[in-house]
Scaffold this active site. Structure first.
Site, PDB file in Angstrom:
ATOM      1  CG  HIS A  97      40.634 -32.807  39.765  1.00 27.20           C
ATOM      2  ND1 HIS A  97      41.407 -32.624  40.886  1.00 27.20           N
ATOM      3  CD2 HIS A  97      41.266 -32.182  38.747  1.00 27.20           C
ATOM      4  CE1 HIS A  97      42.466 -31.889  40.541  1.00 27.20           C
ATOM      5  NE2 HIS A  97      42.402 -31.617  39.255  1.00 27.20           N
ATOM      6  CD  GLU A 169      43.842 -33.208  35.064  1.00 26.46           C
ATOM      7  OE1 GLU A 169      44.040 -32.159  34.447  1.00 26.46           O
ATOM      8  OE2 GLU A 169      43.350 -33.238  36.200  1.00 26.46           O
TER       9      GLU A 169
END
Ligand code: PGA
Length: 263
Positions: A97, A169
């Site tokens: 992430h 992302e």
């Protein structure tokens, strides 16, 4: 046909008590829905994982960790292993992430080790990929994504690749005011699929799921999940309440019905 995914990462939110409350509300709502065609995951903080797995056990919602270490055990203060996640009821683990890369110095070289360990432990790795605002401005987005994905899956045989979930992302869209535009997302997802096709095979490209995350909301989610190459929505803030996540799940379930009709 790739199964669509609705997922949320809770980041550092939701105590055990809050997790139980969230699961109760979402569980009640989902009991009246037909969600069998999609996959659903929530990624609570480590301390809430066990409670989440048990609170969601009568639902189709699966749980996962937000990170893990690549080793089985040992002197790694503050870390948890794949086996520990499995023991806590996890089916998924999120890797790379943007907040892990930015604040904790995580690298894709480590992510590669974690991917291998996660799959071996029976976890589905959700591998986050994304360019920074600077890389985007320099026109390097696709080159960055290619490097990230190829490093992450290096050494994995082709048949293992569809076991991972790729999460595009864009780092500039996470926690922001606006998601990437549908056209921009469509181009990046197509480019990622092309990397899989070129460096692996047509089959790998067709079977591997690529989901989108970064400022997804119930409002912009419909056009994002409508894109052919987008296989799911990965949501932060907009799914931190069970009501918010329910709206996202509904969008994904509707898109799954529409995509299967047009297939
Ligand atoms: P956001 O977070 O939806 O709040 O932008 C997305 C993420 O961090 O994956």
């Amino acid at each position: 046909m790739r199964r669509l995914i609705a997922g949320t990462g809770w980041k550092m939110n939701n105590t055990v008590a809050e997790t139980r409350r969230y699961a109760q509300i979402l569980g009640q709502w989902s009991a009246g829905q037909d969600l069998s065609a999609i996959d659903i995951f929530v990624l609570p903080p480590f301390t809430s994982l066990h409670a989440a797995a048990s609170a969601f056990s009568d639902t189709l919602v699966r749980t996962g960790g937000q990170n893990m270490h690549w080793d089985d055990s040992g002197g790694w203060t503050g870390e948890v292993s794949a086996g520990m996640l499995v023991e806590a009821g996890c089916r998924y683990v999120e890797l790379a992430h943007s907040e892990r890369l930015q604040h904790f110095g995580e690298t894709y070289a480590c992510v590669r080790l974690k991917v291998d360990k996660a799959i071996s432990a029976g976890l589905t790795p959700i591998i986050c990929l994304g360019e920074t605002a600077k890389e985007k401005a320099a026109g390097r987005a696709d080159a960055v994504l290619m490097e990230q994905v190829l490093t992450s899956i290096e050494g994995q045989p082709d048949q293992r690749i569809p076991e991972v979930v790729l999460a595009y992302e864009p780092r500039w869209a996470i926690g922001g005011a606006e998601a990437a535009s549908p056209d921009y997302v469509a181009e990046r997802h197509a480019a990622l699929r092309e990397v899989l096709r070129k460096h692996r095979s047509e089959e790998v490209a067709q079977q591997t799921r690529i989901i989108y995350g970064g400022s997804v909301t119930p409002e912009n989610g419909k056009s994002l999940i409508g894109i052919a190459d987008v296989d799911g929505l990965f949501v932060g803030r907009a799914a931190w309440t069970p009501e918010g996540f329910a709206r996202i799940i509904e969008l994904v379930a509707t898109a799954a019905r529409e995509k299967s009709l047009s297939a």
